[in-house]
Each structure stands twice: as structure tokens, then as C-alpha cells.
Motif scaffolding. Structure first.
Motif, short mmCIF file in Angstrom:
data_model
loop_
_atom_site.label_atom_id
_atom_site.label_comp_id
_atom_site.label_asym_id
_atom_site.label_seq_id
_atom_site.Cartn_x
_atom_site.Cartn_y
_atom_site.Cartn_z
N TRP A 117 0.86 -1.18 0.00
CA TRP A 117 0.00 0.00 0.00
C TRP A 117 0.89 1.23 0.00
CZ3 TRP A 117 -4.92 1.92 2.57
CH2 TRP A 117 -6.03 1.18 2.13
N THR B 159 -6.92 9.96 4.07
CA THR B 159 -6.95 9.25 2.79
C THR B 159 -8.34 9.25 2.19
OG1 THR B 159 -7.28 7.19 4.02
CG2 THR B 159 -5.03 7.72 3.35
N GLU B 160 -8.37 9.05 0.86
CA GLU B 160 -9.65 8.97 0.17
C GLU B 160 -10.41 7.71 0.59
OE1 GLU B 160 -8.01 8.78 -3.69
OE2 GLU B 160 -7.92 10.95 -3.98
N SER B 161 -9.65 6.65 0.88
CA SER B 161 -10.25 5.38 1.27
C SER B 161 -9.62 4.91 2.56
CB SER B 161 -10.03 4.32 0.18
OG SER B 161 -10.47 3.05 0.62
N HIS C 267 -3.06 5.25 -2.77
CA HIS C 267 -4.08 6.16 -2.26
C HIS C 267 -3.48 7.55 -2.08
CE1 HIS C 267 -7.20 3.16 -1.40
NE2 HIS C 267 -6.23 2.37 -1.03
N VAL D 260 0.63 5.45 0.33
CA VAL D 260 -0.19 6.63 0.59
C VAL D 260 0.60 7.86 0.15
CG1 VAL D 260 -1.35 8.05 2.32
CG2 VAL D 260 -1.43 5.55 2.49
#
Length: 335
Positions: free
Chosen positions: A152, A190-192, A183, A154
Motif C-alpha cells: 500500500w 486518505t480517500e479510502s 491512495h 499513501v
């Protein structure tokens, strides 16, 4: 007795990328209750500033300070995680690494034989400062290595970057790590927020690819850049409030070898209020905010990270407000 491995979500990212701010938002949004969560915070400095900022009721917090868990403090990390795994009530462990942590070493320790069957790496998150990527040239190889291993990514501080520059940066990141979920975030939001989803095994399955990607991305840099000088930390406890103008002057005169400065301070204009400050020196930005945590406020003190720090200079500058002589820093071999 625990019947399944304890999930661990690990955050990596260079100094000042926004890991602690991001983690504050994620802790607030997590569907796992605080009493069923644990937080492991590693700080390269001798005082764990981030742990003091993230401490909250019912959350089990383990602080590892005075060295990086990828090298000098890895035994403490493994022992702490093994103990956490013995608690059948725990459902999730958050882990924030030092900004100087090497991701391959982190993964190696998280898959130690002592932890087999006890924990599983649910997610390895890399936080990138979009406004200042790729950061100091001396540490670009380290930041690229952190990026290679993430499943992931960010991209933080996107509110400070023009849309066209953001697209170019995204393309650069994709060239280094095309497989990770990406993201975007502004001020750590964060957006998600589906960071707690069940893990599909991508972290450990991609280690070989990360090694290959890192070797390819950094091979050229290694051939043309001198080896960086090992970093150290200095901690200076403060007993007296500092006039704000004097503090600003001091920060403006910090030597260029200082990568990071942070800590807690009282200003003469508001001597009863403890404030936290964060500064990534190449960015020439300083964030100062009142400490809003309930309970006893943290003791004022300043932490500095960087190579070849002149202890005598810092001691002379801060002598009027210091409570005792400064301690030397732990040294870390850097990539």
C-alpha cells in the motif's frame, strides 16, 4: 488461547512524510476497538515523541526509542510482538517504524522464527511526502527501497502539489512499484480507509519482486553517489520556557546536517502550555501545535536527527533553557 495469527499493519516512510498524522486518522476510523488494538511505535531518537502524541485511553502502546527496529532494536521488537500475540483479546497491531527504517530488515524481523504462527503482516504501508519527494539526495536510495516493498502506498500532502505535478509523481512511483495499491491523502486523511481489509498475502509474496525492483532502481544511484554518513540523534531536555522569537531564530540557524527536529516546548509567552513542534529541515517548514492530550503533559525536550551533529553547538545554543547536559545519539548505519 489465540487460534489465528495476530494481524500487523506496519507503516514506513521517510522522516516528515506524515506517518503519525495518518495513523491518528486511521486509529480514529478503525473498526477494531482501542481495547482490542495495540500500537508499536519506533523512534530513532532517545525520546519517543510520536508515542507521546498517539497515546490514548484503552490502547495498549509499546514504545521503542533510541534506535531503529531494523538494526539496533530488533530484538525488542520481536519480543514485544511475541508477547502481544499471547493476548487472545487483541485483534490488530499497528506499527509505526522510524523514518530511517530499512523495509527488507523490517520484514525479515516480522517473519522471524520466533513469530511464526503468532503474527502475520496484514499490510506494509509506505507514506510519501508528495510535496518534497524524493527528499534529501543522501537518502533517496533508502526512500526508494521503502517504496519498493510496500503493498500500500499513501501519497500524502497532495493538497500542496499542482495536479500536473501530482500525475508525474504518480507515474514515477508506479515505475518503481507498479503493484501496490495507491491512495492519495491530504493532511493525513486518505480517500479510502479500507486498511483493515483481510490481507491477500501480497506483502510477503512480493518480497522477491521488491528486491529485484530495488536493485534496478538504486543501481545507478549507488554508482554515482557517495555513501551517506551514519545518522545520530541528540536529545535536549528543557526546564525553562523559550521566547518564541528566540526559538524561531534557533530553528533558522540549524546546521544543514539536521534531517529532522521535533519535540515538546513551552514558550515564554504561554509558559503553562506545552506545545509540540515538527520540522523536516530541508523543507524549511515548522509545525507547532498545542498538546491536546488529557492527563499529565509530556516533559519539554528537543530531538535532532542527522549525521555529524555538533553536540557542543546545540548545548551552547540551548544552555539558557536546558535542565541538564544533553545526551549523545544512537548511531545507525544507513543505506
Amino acid at each position: 488461547m489465540r487460534t489465528t495469527p495476530l494481524p500487523v499493519i506496519a507503516l514506513t516512510g521517510f522522516l516528515g512524510s506524515g506517518k503519525t498524522t495518518l495513523l491518528e486518522h486511521w486509529l480514529a476510523k478503525s473498526p477494531v476497538a482501542a481495547e482490542k488494538s495495540a500500537l508499536v511505535i519506533n523512534d530513532f531518537g532517545p525520546v519517543n515523541i510520536d508515542a507521546l502524541l498517539l497515546n490514548r485511553p484503552n490502547l495498549q502502546l509499546l514504545s521503542i526509542a533510541g534506535g531503529c527496529v531494523c538494526c539496533t532494536s530488533y530484538g525488542e521488537l520481536i519480543d514485544n510482538l511475541a508477547k502481544l500475540a499471547e493476548n487472545p483479546e487483541l485483534e490488530l497491531v499497528w506499527m509505526e517504524t522510524s523514518g530511517l527504517a530499512e523495509p527488507d530488515e523490517i520484514l525479515d524481523h516480522l517473519t522471524s522464527p520466533k513469530l511464526q504462527g503468532k503474527i502475520r503482516v496484514q499490510r506494509l504501508v509506505q507514506v510519501i511526502d508528495a510535496a518534497h519527494y524524493p527528499g534529501p539526495w543522501r537518502l533517496r536510495a533508502l526512500e526508494e527501497e521503502q517504496l519498493c516493498y510496500a503493498d500500500w502506498i499513501v501519497l500524502n500532502k497532495t493538497d500542496l502539489v499542482a495536479p500536473d505535478q501530482l500525475e508525474k509523481l504518480t507515474a514515477k512511483i508506479r515505475a518503481i512499484n507498479p503493484h501496490a495499491v495507491l491512495h492519495r491523502a491530504a493532511r493525513g486523511e486518505t480517500e479510502s480507509a479500507h486498511f483493515w481489509d483481510a490481507h491477500d498475502g501480497a506483502v510477503l509474496a512480493s518480497v522477491a519482486e521488491a528486491h529485484e525492483a530495488h536493485d534496478h532502481a538504486c543501481e545507478h544511484e549507488a554508482a554515482h553517489e557517495p555513501a551517506p554518513t551514519p545518522a545520530a540523534t541528540l536529545y535536549y531536555p528543557l526546564s525553562q520556557p523559550i521566547p518564541r522569537a528566540e526559538f524561531d531564530r534557533f530553528l533558522s540557524e540549524l546546521p544543514p546536517s539536521v534531517y529532522r527536529a521535533k519535540g515538546f516546548v513551552r514558550f515564554a509567552e504561554e509558559p503553562t502550555v506545552v506545545q509540540t513542534f515538527q520540522r523536516v529541515c530541508e523543507q524549511q517548514e515548522t509545525l507547532i501545535l498545542p498538546v491536546s492530550k488529557a492527563g499529565t503533559p509530556p516533559a519539554p525536550g528537543l530531538v535532532f536527527i542527522g549525521p555529524q551533529l555538533d553536540e557542543a553547538w546545540f548545548r551552547q545554543q540551548l544552555a539558557p533553557w536546558m535542565s541538564r547536559p544533553a545526551s549523545g545519539g544512537t548511531r545507525l548505519k544507513m543505506i
